[in-house]
Write a protein that holds these residues in place. Structure first.
Motif, PDB file in Angstrom:
ATOM      1  N   TRP A  26      51.359 -49.002 -28.320  1.00 43.53           N
ATOM      2  CA  TRP A  26      50.911 -50.633 -28.592  1.00 43.53           C
ATOM      3  C   TRP A  26      49.977 -50.758 -29.778  1.00 43.53           C
ATOM      4  N   HIS A  27      49.478 -49.614 -30.322  1.00 39.63           N
ATOM      5  CA  HIS A  27      48.624 -49.614 -31.654  1.00 39.63           C
ATOM      6  C   HIS A  27      49.542 -50.086 -32.825  1.00 39.63           C
ATOM      7  N   ILE A  28      50.671 -49.421 -32.569  1.00 42.10           N
ATOM      8  CA  ILE A  28      51.847 -49.416 -33.641  1.00 42.10           C
ATOM      9  C   ILE A  28      52.323 -50.860 -33.838  1.00 42.10           C
ATOM     10  N   GLU A  61      48.488 -35.775 -38.767  1.00 44.49           N
ATOM     11  CA  GLU A  61      48.240 -34.450 -38.859  1.00 44.49           C
ATOM     12  C   GLU A  61      47.995 -33.884 -37.219  1.00 44.49           C
ATOM     13  N   LYS A  62      47.271 -35.205 -36.508  1.00 48.75           N
ATOM     14  CA  LYS A  62      47.201 -34.660 -35.049  1.00 48.75           C
ATOM     15  C   LYS A  62      48.326 -34.535 -34.300  1.00 48.75           C
ATOM     16  N   LEU A  63      49.403 -34.925 -34.679  1.00 47.71           N
ATOM     17  CA  LEU A  63      50.756 -34.836 -33.881  1.00 47.71           C
ATOM     18  C   LEU A  63      51.728 -33.928 -34.536  1.00 47.71           C
ATOM     19  N   ALA A 119      46.643 -53.935 -42.179  1.00 47.66           N
ATOM     20  CA  ALA A 119      46.856 -54.254 -41.072  1.00 47.66           C
ATOM     21  C   ALA A 119      46.434 -53.305 -39.903  1.00 47.66           C
ATOM     22  N   ASP A 120      46.376 -51.964 -40.345  1.00 48.61           N
ATOM     23  CA  ASP A 120      45.911 -50.734 -39.763  1.00 48.61           C
ATOM     24  C   ASP A 120      44.222 -50.879 -39.534  1.00 48.61           C
ATOM     25  N   ARG A 121      43.782 -51.474 -40.426  1.00 46.18           N
ATOM     26  CA  ARG A 121      42.118 -51.595 -40.562  1.00 46.18           C
ATOM     27  C   ARG A 121      41.790 -52.662 -39.699  1.00 46.18           C
ATOM     28  N   ASP A 123      43.381 -53.843 -36.779  1.00 43.14           N
ATOM     29  CA  ASP A 123      43.616 -53.268 -35.521  1.00 43.14           C
ATOM     30  C   ASP A 123      42.229 -52.492 -34.829  1.00 43.14           C
ATOM     31  N   ALA A 124      41.487 -52.136 -35.947  1.00 44.74           N
ATOM     32  CA  ALA A 124      40.078 -51.436 -35.471  1.00 44.74           C
ATOM     33  C   ALA A 124      39.133 -52.529 -35.306  1.00 44.74           C
ATOM     34  N   LEU A 125      39.131 -53.698 -35.646  1.00 48.64           N
ATOM     35  CA  LEU A 125      38.227 -54.763 -35.590  1.00 48.64           C
ATOM     36  C   LEU A 125      38.578 -55.864 -34.396  1.00 48.64           C
ATOM     37  N   ALA A 131      37.707 -53.030 -27.889  1.00 52.55           N
ATOM     38  CA  ALA A 131      38.048 -52.286 -26.798  1.00 52.55           C
ATOM     39  C   ALA A 131      38.658 -50.872 -27.207  1.00 52.55           C
ATOM     40  N   ARG A 132      39.229 -50.526 -28.328  1.00 58.27           N
ATOM     41  CA  ARG A 132      39.655 -49.614 -28.801  1.00 58.27           C
ATOM     42  C   ARG A 132      38.347 -48.608 -28.791  1.00 58.27           C
ATOM     43  N   THR A 133      37.326 -48.825 -29.481  1.00 54.45           N
ATOM     44  CA  THR A 133      36.182 -48.197 -29.614  1.00 54.45           C
ATOM     45  C   THR A 133      35.669 -47.608 -28.486  1.00 54.45           C
ATOM     46  N   ASN A 169      27.123 -47.128 -31.780  1.00 62.36           N
ATOM     47  CA  ASN A 169      26.868 -46.704 -33.057  1.00 62.36           C
ATOM     48  C   ASN A 169      28.047 -46.539 -34.137  1.00 62.36           C
ATOM     49  N   HIS A 170      29.174 -46.452 -33.545  1.00 60.35           N
ATOM     50  CA  HIS A 170      30.480 -46.577 -33.990  1.00 60.35           C
ATOM     51  C   HIS A 170      30.671 -47.893 -34.980  1.00 60.35           C
ATOM     52  N   PHE A 171      30.028 -48.976 -34.521  1.00 59.47           N
ATOM     53  CA  PHE A 171      29.961 -50.364 -35.447  1.00 59.47           C
ATOM     54  C   PHE A 171      29.484 -49.948 -36.501  1.00 59.47           C
ATOM     55  N   TYR A 172      28.379 -49.419 -36.595  1.00 59.32           N
ATOM     56  CA  TYR A 172      27.499 -49.259 -37.862  1.00 59.32           C
ATOM     57  C   TYR A 172      28.073 -48.485 -38.873  1.00 59.32           C
ATOM     58  N   GLU A 173      28.664 -47.142 -38.005  1.00 57.88           N
ATOM     59  CA  GLU A 173      29.055 -46.150 -38.967  1.00 57.88           C
ATOM     60  C   GLU A 173      30.424 -46.556 -39.555  1.00 57.88           C
ATOM     61  N   LYS A 174      31.056 -47.517 -38.944  1.00 56.67           N
ATOM     62  CA  LYS A 174      32.510 -47.735 -39.662  1.00 56.67           C
ATOM     63  C   LYS A 174      32.953 -49.255 -39.469  1.00 56.67           C
ATOM     64  N   LEU A 175      32.901 -49.774 -38.212  1.00 53.44           N
ATOM     65  CA  LEU A 175      33.552 -51.033 -38.024  1.00 53.44           C
ATOM     66  C   LEU A 175      33.193 -52.219 -38.927  1.00 53.44           C
ATOM     67  N   LEU A 176      31.617 -52.207 -38.782  1.00 50.33           N
ATOM     68  CA  LEU A 176      31.093 -53.580 -39.609  1.00 50.33           C
ATOM     69  C   LEU A 176      31.391 -53.350 -41.169  1.00 50.33           C
TER      70      LEU A 176
END
Ligand code: ADP
Ligand code: NI
Length: 213
Positions: A26-28, A61-63, A119-121, A123-125, A131-133, A169-176
């Motif tokens: 569903w991310h894809i 690489e995870k897969l 588009a990939d970015r 989906d992190a917002l 929800a994903r975070t 914290n992930h909001f400050y580290e990346k999402l924002l």
């Protein structure tokens, strides 16, 4: 639907079955839909954007045993499905540019690459990004928030391992920060809307945390 896109859809559903790191089918799906929206607004090649969006995490690489093995898998798939060599090369270069650690921030030379990366970015917002975070964080056993931990905008691997990160914290580290990294005008517009939604979320979250709401 175009038969190559149809085949890519089935292939990706199979490849990512059981994927638990936030890169499930569903991310894809969402990245492909966003890529269609952006490609239409920006006048890009729809087929390239859709195919690259569908295949963008297959080489991760995870897969796979290695980055090279992952890229070869995608290259073989494109050849097997008789994708025109020039188009196949374009799709591969997009995936190469966005799949890997250290490569995720790469500047994309083509409009189609810029679109799939946006588009990939995206989906992190926004609501989906929130929800994903929390899903990712829960999966890692992190707290939703810890007011005793100072906000960290860059985290080391050690800090993650020692549980010194939280979902908030992930909001400050990346999402924002992501809205400053969008490539396309329409991507930027959507990122700003999603960003504003996350700001509202955080404001309400803190008010509730202190019993003010
Ligand atoms: P990408 O899709 O660019 O490969 P990641 O693998 O970094 O992104 O992240 C996948 C999802 O998990 C994203 O929505 C992201 O916000 C979330 N995520 C990644 N790292 C963390 C973290 N340390 N804490 C909370 N959520 C995270
Ligand atoms: Ni992705």
């Amino acid at each position: 639907m175009n038969t190559v896109l149809e085949a890519a859809t089935s292939y990706v559903k199979e490849e990512l079955a059981g994927e638990g790191s936030g890169h499930d089918w569903w991310h894809i799906y969402r990245v492909e839909q966003l890529a269609i929206t952006l490609a239409t607004e920006e006048g890009a090649d729809l087929f390239i954007c859709r195919l690259a969006a569908l295949l963008h995490d297959v080489a991760d690489e995870k897969l796979n045993e290695s980055e090279e093995a992952g890229m070869k898998k995608v290259a073989d798939w494109l050849a097997l499905h008789a994708v025109d060599p020039e188009q196949a090369q374009h799709v591969l270069s997009i995936i190469q540019g966005m799949s890997f650690k250290g490569g995720g921030g790469q500047i994309m030379p083509t409009l189609e690459g810029k679109i799939v990366q946006d588009a990939d970015r995206l989906d992190a917002l926004g609501a989906v990004g929130i929800a994903r975070t929390f899903q990712y964080s829960g999966n890692r056993g992190q707290l939703i928030y810890d007011p005793d931990l100072p906000v960290r905008v860059t985290m080391t691997k050690e800090e993650y391992r020692n549980g010194r990160s939280t979902a908030i914290n992930h909001f400050y580290e990346k999402l924002l920060k992501l809205k400053e990294h969008m490539n396309t005008d329409y991507g930027k517009k959507l990122a700003e809307e999603r960003h504003a939604y996350m700001e509202t979320f955080l404001k309400t979250f803190y008010a509730e945390w202190d019993g003010k709401k």
